[in-house]
Scaffold this active site. Structure first.
Site, PDB file in Angstrom:
ATOM      1  N   GLU A  41       0.882  -1.168   0.000  1.00  0.00           N
ATOM      2  CA  GLU A  41       0.000   0.000   0.000  1.00  0.00           C
ATOM      3  C   GLU A  41       0.921   1.220   0.000  1.00  0.00           C
ATOM      4  O   GLU A  41       1.563   1.519   1.005  1.00  0.00           O
ATOM      5  CB  GLU A  41      -0.910   0.012   1.227  1.00  0.00           C
ATOM      6  CG  GLU A  41      -1.787   1.258   1.315  1.00  0.00           C
ATOM      7  CD  GLU A  41      -2.516   1.385   2.637  1.00  0.00           C
ATOM      8  OE1 GLU A  41      -2.674   2.526   3.117  1.00  0.00           O
ATOM      9  OE2 GLU A  41      -2.919   0.348   3.207  1.00  0.00           O
ATOM     10  N   ARG A  45       1.626  10.112   0.982  1.00  0.00           N
ATOM     11  CA  ARG A  45       2.276  11.009   1.926  1.00  0.00           C
ATOM     12  C   ARG A  45       3.531  11.625   1.317  1.00  0.00           C
ATOM     13  O   ARG A  45       4.160  12.488   1.928  1.00  0.00           O
ATOM     14  CB  ARG A  45       2.645  10.255   3.208  1.00  0.00           C
ATOM     15  CG  ARG A  45       1.444   9.721   3.970  1.00  0.00           C
ATOM     16  CD  ARG A  45       1.862   8.932   5.186  1.00  0.00           C
ATOM     17  NE  ARG A  45       0.739   8.242   5.814  1.00  0.00           N
ATOM     18  CZ  ARG A  45       0.837   7.389   6.814  1.00  0.00           C
ATOM     19  NH1 ARG A  45       2.024   7.126   7.331  1.00  0.00           N
ATOM     20  NH2 ARG A  45      -0.228   6.807   7.322  1.00  0.00           N
ATOM     21  N   LYS A 129     -11.444  -0.205   6.521  1.00  0.00           N
ATOM     22  CA  LYS A 129     -10.177  -0.155   7.249  1.00  0.00           C
ATOM     23  C   LYS A 129     -10.474   0.305   8.677  1.00  0.00           C
ATOM     24  O   LYS A 129     -11.094   1.351   8.872  1.00  0.00           O
ATOM     25  CB  LYS A 129      -9.236   0.821   6.537  1.00  0.00           C
ATOM     26  CG  LYS A 129      -7.948   1.159   7.272  1.00  0.00           C
ATOM     27  CD  LYS A 129      -7.168   2.185   6.462  1.00  0.00           C
ATOM     28  CE  LYS A 129      -5.888   2.607   7.164  1.00  0.00           C
ATOM     29  NZ  LYS A 129      -5.089   3.551   6.337  1.00  0.00           N
TER      30      LYS A 129
END
Length: 207
Positions: A41, A45, A129
């Protein structure tokens, strides 16, 4: 052809990666795939996220690749163009969810309470999630949610070798997201052998 949930449940651990240099992405993908975790994943960022995903996809077409920390529809577009299999967001943003559905890409949005799970179900989602997992009550909270709602969970946030199997033992947990096996300094310094050791340790934990 296996579904995304089937693939996640087989892999069990999703390495969450913030990569600063896309030129190192293909090698990182190689180390992951060759040592038992053919999944990543890649989070938005860093500015290199989309290029890193593209590099991984070119090098390993069959690798399971998601984009993480997706906050905008523009990042959804970048993710799809880069070749992701799924999108992950830290929270539940109905606009982002709807856009992913329009673009026909699976999104796993972040939730940490009953109201958000119900919103996800209302929008037709069956996988969410649980984030941030440990600060949100850990396995006790997750078991409470799992007892009520017919959805699958991918807990992330505070997962580590000491508690990962506690989460994976919950039947509705498909996989756990984690960062501990992919330290940024090892990527930055191209310490691939050291990374391989950490990845193999994770693979042995979940074997």
């Amino acid at each position: 052809m296996k579904t995304l949930n089937q693939r996640l449940s087989e892999i069990k651990i999703v390495p969450v990666i913030a990569i600063k240099d896309a030129a190192k992405a293909a090698k990182l993908a190689e180390v992951l795939c060759e040592n038992g975790l053919p999944c990543a994943e890649v989070t938005f960022r860093t500015e290199q996220a989309a290029d890193a995903i593209k590099a991984m996809r070119r090098a390993f077409p069959d690798m399971l690749i998601g984009s993480g920390t997706v906050l905008t529809t523009a990042q959804v577009d970048q993710s799809i163009e880069a070749g992701v299999d799924f999108v992950v967001s830290p929270g539940f943003n109905p606009t982002t969810v709807k856009y992913c559905q329009q673009r026909n890409i699976t999104i796993i949005p972040g939730i940490n309470n009953p109201s958000l799970v119900e919103q996800a179900i209302k929008m037709g989602l069956d996988t969410v999630k649980f984030f941030p997992a440990e600060p949100s009550g850990g396995t006790a909270m997750l078991k409470s949610l799992a007892a009520v709602y017919p959805v699958s969970f991918m807990p992330t946030g505070g997962i580590n070798p000491s508690n990962v199997n506690d989460y994976l033992s919950i039947p509705s947990v498909l996989a756990c997201g984690g960062t501990w096996m992919i330290p940024n300094d090892l990527i930055d310094n191209e310490q691939w052998d050291e990374l391989a050791i950490l990845i193999r340790e994770v693979a042995s934990i979940i074997a």
